[in-house]
Enzyme design. Structure first.
Site, PDB file in Angstrom:
ATOM      1  N   ASP A  25       0.860  -1.176   0.000  1.00  0.00           N
ATOM      2  CA  ASP A  25       0.000   0.000   0.000  1.00  0.00           C
ATOM      3  C   ASP A  25       0.903   1.234   0.000  1.00  0.00           C
ATOM      4  O   ASP A  25       2.123   1.115   0.170  1.00  0.00           O
ATOM      5  CB  ASP A  25      -0.888  -0.047   1.242  1.00  0.00           C
ATOM      6  CG  ASP A  25      -1.856   1.115   1.302  1.00  0.00           C
ATOM      7  OD1 ASP A  25      -2.369   1.503   0.244  1.00  0.00           O
ATOM      8  OD2 ASP A  25      -2.072   1.642   2.399  1.00  0.00           O
ATOM      9  N   THR A  55      -0.031   4.854   1.543  1.00  0.00           N
ATOM     10  CA  THR A  55      -0.128   5.657   2.761  1.00  0.00           C
ATOM     11  C   THR A  55       0.088   4.800   4.001  1.00  0.00           C
ATOM     12  O   THR A  55      -0.609   3.818   4.219  1.00  0.00           O
ATOM     13  CB  THR A  55      -1.506   6.334   2.854  1.00  0.00           C
ATOM     14  OG1 THR A  55      -1.714   7.115   1.670  1.00  0.00           O
ATOM     15  CG2 THR A  55      -1.579   7.234   4.070  1.00  0.00           C
ATOM     16  N   ASP A 111      -1.725  -1.218   5.953  1.00  0.00           N
ATOM     17  CA  ASP A 111      -1.967  -0.764   7.325  1.00  0.00           C
ATOM     18  C   ASP A 111      -3.396  -0.309   7.580  1.00  0.00           C
ATOM     19  O   ASP A 111      -3.734   0.112   8.682  1.00  0.00           O
ATOM     20  CB  ASP A 111      -1.017   0.382   7.671  1.00  0.00           C
ATOM     21  CG  ASP A 111      -1.412   1.677   6.979  1.00  0.00           C
ATOM     22  OD1 ASP A 111      -1.975   1.605   5.862  1.00  0.00           O
ATOM     23  OD2 ASP A 111      -1.177   2.758   7.541  1.00  0.00           O
TER      24      ASP A 111
END
Length: 825
Positions: A511, A513, A711
């Site tokens: 991912d 961010t 996350d």
């Protein structure tokens, strides 16, 4: 015919498997289907079996079978010993644990204590030790002050001391037996001038009784258990080998006339093997002693973590500072942390600032500066300044407790490679017993005189030298040490299977961010291209985002707070995963999100807003758009710096042959800028959770072993589906729960560590398996006497016992090497 019953006492798949095998062993039972969650069991029978007969199958166990409607009280677990959490190092019943020390009910091995947090000391009376209290005070019997109980001695140390005591007793009685037996090699044996050989044999018998029936009796108990449960192991072979030698000698003393002349000495007495039996048993006991000592070091990493948990804390109540037990801390309490103190629970700083040593949790040696609103973690060590913190997670919810729990659980789990060892072990003991019988027959037929004696001694040597336990311990020991090593480096492994798979990963999906970037985005500006002012849009955006968990949303709230803009009440809040948020403010429909959210509401992105937003996106900035009543009115410019370790970590992973792909919900311009800066193999923008999930499926169908690192909540589905899900410890609880590996510090360099750890653990396991197999493949033929025709060499059962004792110790010692290895590359 089919009958439905309920079976209580099952706690894991190991229990389920054991119960199913027990039932299927009855010839009238055709099939058994067990639901582990509620114990409901369907049994298909060729003819009816009375319930009483089925109950007899489980007598002496923790399991009970009864009808669905019958109300029964579950049997208490038949265990003895000190309280705690224990498990079998051979994983006989999977991940099943016990609440007291003792022997494994399946294989008889000593149960191993799981390291747990003892948060508060207990107190006892020096005059009345049966008095135990959770806090200091006066003894209710004599009034003396209670003193803290000694808690330094671990369960492993107690086991070691118990074995050491038995070993010395065994040695004291075995040594004279050995000397008496060896004196036969002395010409004109001086001992026979004192009394006849017959009486010396009786003396050996008397000296052997404490060795056999006290110091090493547990080996025979375990042998019986292993035969009763058909979980044949090392103790089966030792029990048979040493037991036959001792019983042969005992009956030789009582009934010498029943034995052929080949077994008799020149004095007419039967040649006894009390020295072989006792020396074998004593050497095996020595091996167990050394194994217990080595085993206590395999979970040293967890023990070091346990030392981080403080027992006391200082709570601020009405302006006063009061020392309390850590168990008394509640969520919301204000706690004073003084210089050099360990932080008692997870929370955030409300007053003051400091630097904190987090190396024991993250593996990074440099202290981290903390100020108001920054998170602090239990077990980390405060620097030189005092501060006040608010407790947010206490007890089992703290990161330290979760790490310890995760390490313990992973240590008990089985790696797929262990299936090979389990399969071999299943045939191992029957094959060794068969080889022993064949050895006896061959020596009896073809051996020199006295052939019966050669046959007897070599058959026992075969039984004694074989060591299935070395094979059984090869995988779990390496896993336990490796998982503990990972925890020290900030890499938390949920199970052994993911640790093994990590070594095979060839594609990594990441991912953006919070994974590639710092995950601490900040709003640079809010651009208005409408009648609304910048402050108006700031108020709208922050008010809507107040209820969102996304890091970008939190950034807009912080931006409004910094500008001292009051937030408004909202209605009908809706978070659209992968797109943005929606709410109603003062009868206005507010949208904040990406182009997909706009298109869902038929809002076209063009003109001046489109041009200006593209300029920001090309710089790697994230640009959420703002719409009021389906009219595009502006956008937010958010920057999130790329982590310093991201580039070097991605380079290191690519060098290992891993393809790195970024999938982000951000727009294509921002994604392209980040991908080019990091030199990624590929990237995909505007991704919804299902896009990430489908990409994982696609790659797996192509034969790739896929790891997914993320996350956020939107990463959870892909994390769960990936062969190895990797969560950033700085992310959401949902992502961490869905993953197999958690990186405490939350940067990509942790993946490099996880890959290196996996490689080293798998190499160590293969070394252990090779050693265990090679030892048995070479040792058993030598014990059988294959070297005798050429070299005239035979292996004494006592030497065989010594070799067997050290084989398991060698496997554990090799596993312990992992503690000293670096896993940074």
């Amino acid at each position: 015919m089919k009958h439905t019953y309920k079976i209580t006492g099952m706690t894991c798949n190991g229990c389920k498997s054991h119960v199913q095998q027990t039932l299927e062993s009855v010839k009238e039972i055709e099939s058994v289907t067990i639901n582990l969650s509620d114990g409901v069991t369907e049994i298909v029978m060729s003819e009816h079996i009375p319930l009483d007969k089925l109950k007899e199958l489980f007598e002496g166990s923790n399991y009970m079978i009864h009808t669905i409607d019958e109300k029964v009280k579950e049997k208490p677990k038949q265990k003895k010993g000190i309280q705690g959490t224990y498990y079998c190092p051979m994983h006989c019943e999977g991940e099943k644990t016990y609440d007291k020390s003792g022997d494994c009910p399946v294989c008889g091995m000593d149960l191993v204590a799981e390291a747990t947090v003892n948060s508060s000391p207990q107190y006892t009376c020096p005059m009345h030790p049966e008095i135990v209290k959770d806090e200091a005070g006066a003894c209710p019997k004599c009034g003396m002050d209670l003193v803290p109980m000694e808690s330094d001695e671990t369960a492993e140390q107690k086991t070691y001391k118990k074995l050491l005591k038995k070993f010395w007793i065994a040695t004291v009685f075995t040594l004279p037996i050995f000397l008496i037996a060896m004196s036969e090699m002395i010409p004109n044996n001086p001992l026979y001038k004192i009394m006849d050989m017959k009486y010396w044999n009786w003396l050996q018998f008397g000296l052997s009784i404490p060795v056999v029936f006290y110091a090493t009796w547990m080996f025979f108990q375990r042998a019986y258990t292993s035969i009763r449960t058909m979980n044949l192991n090392m103790f089966t072979l030792i029990g048979i080998g040493a037991g036959v030698a001792w019983l042969f000698s005992f009956f030789g003393l009582l009934f010498p006339d029943l034995f052929p002349n080949q077994f008799k000495t020149e004095f007419g007495t039967v040649h006894v093997y009390f020295e072989a039996a006792t020396v074998i048993l004593t050497l095996v006991l020595l091996g167990q002693l050394l194994e217990a000592r080595a085993h206590s070091k395999t979970n040293n990493a967890v023990k070091e973590l346990l030392k981080l948990a403080p027992n006391k804390a200082i709570r601020i109540e009405n302006g006063e500072e009061i020392e309390i037990s850590i168990d008394e801390i509640k969520v919301g309490d204000l706690l004073r942390v003084k210089p050099g103190d360990k932080i008692p629970v997870d929370g955030k700083i409300t007053k003051g600032k400091t630097s904190i040593d987090e190396s024991m949790i993250s593996g990074e040696p440099i202290p981290v500066d903390k100020e108001i609103n920054d998170k602090v973690t239990s077990g980390t060590i405060n620097g030189k300044q005092s501060f006040v913190m608010k407790a947010e997670k206490v007890g089992a919810d703290t990161l330290l407790s979760q790490i310890i729990h995760m390490v313990n659980s992973a240590s008990r789990s089985k790696a797929p490679i262990q299936k090979l060892a389990d399969k071999i072990s299943g045939y191992f003991v029957p094959v060794v017993i068969a080889v022993s019988i064949i050895t006896f027959i061959v020596w009896k037929i073809f051996g020199p005189e006295p052939s019966l004696v050669y046959a007897f001694v070599n058959a026992i040597a075969v039984l004694i030298i074989a060591c299935p336990c070395a094979l059984g311990l090869a995988t779990p020991m390496s896993v336990m040490v490796g998982v503990g090593k990972g925890a020290q480096e900030g890499v938390l492994i949920k199970d052994a299977e993911s640790l093994e798979k990590m070594n095979k990963v060839d594609v990594l999906i990441i991912d953006k961010t919070g994974t590639v970037t710092e995950g601490k985005p900040s709003v640079e500006k809010i651009v208005s291209l409408s009648n609304y002012s910048e402050n108006d849009l700031t108020q709208f955006v922050a008010s809507v985002n107040k209820q969102s968990e996304h890091p970008l949303a939190e950034a807009t709230v912080r931006f409004a707070e910094a500008k001292k803009i009051d937030l408004l009440e909202i209605d009908d809040f809706d978070s659209i995963t992968g797109k943005g948020v929606k709410a109603v403010i003062q009868d206005k429909i507010i949208l904040v999100g990406n182009e997909k959210l706009l298109s869902e509401h038929s809002i076209v992105l063009n003109g001046e807003i489109a041009e200006k937003s593209k300029i920001e996106q090309a710089k790697g900035k994230t640009v959420p758009f703002i719409a009021v009543n389906n009219e595009l009115v502006g956008f937010v410019v958010i920057s999130d710096a790329i982590k310093e370790t991201s580039r070097s970590a991605i380079t290191a992973l690519k060098e290992k042959g891993i393809q790195v792909i970024m999938m982000t919900g951000d727009n294509k311009y921002t994604a392209k800028a980040v991908a080019e800066e990091l030199e990624l193999d590929d990237y995909f923008a505007d991704c919804l959770p299902e896009d990430k999930l489908n990409k994982v499926k696609e790659l797996q169908e192509q034969g790739h072993i896929v790891a997914m690192a993320g996350d956020g909540i939107n990463d959870a589905p892909a994390l769960a589906l990936a062969d190895v899900g990797i969560a950033m410890g700085t992310g959401t609880d949902v992502a961490i729960e869905s993953s197999a590996i958690t990186l405490v510090k939350g940067d990509l360099h942790g993946i490099v560590k996880a890959r290196a750890l996996s490689h080293k653990v798998m190499s160590n396991i293969k070394q252990n398996l090779f050693f265990a197999l090679a030892y048995n493949v070479i040792g058993i033929p030598i014990a059988a006497g294959v070297l005798y025709p050429v070299f005239g060499l035979l292996l004494s059962p006592m030497i065989a016992a010594l070799a067997m004792s050290f084989s398991s110790v060698s496997v554990i010692a090799n596993a312990l090497r992992l503690r000293t290895q670096t896993i940074n590359n």
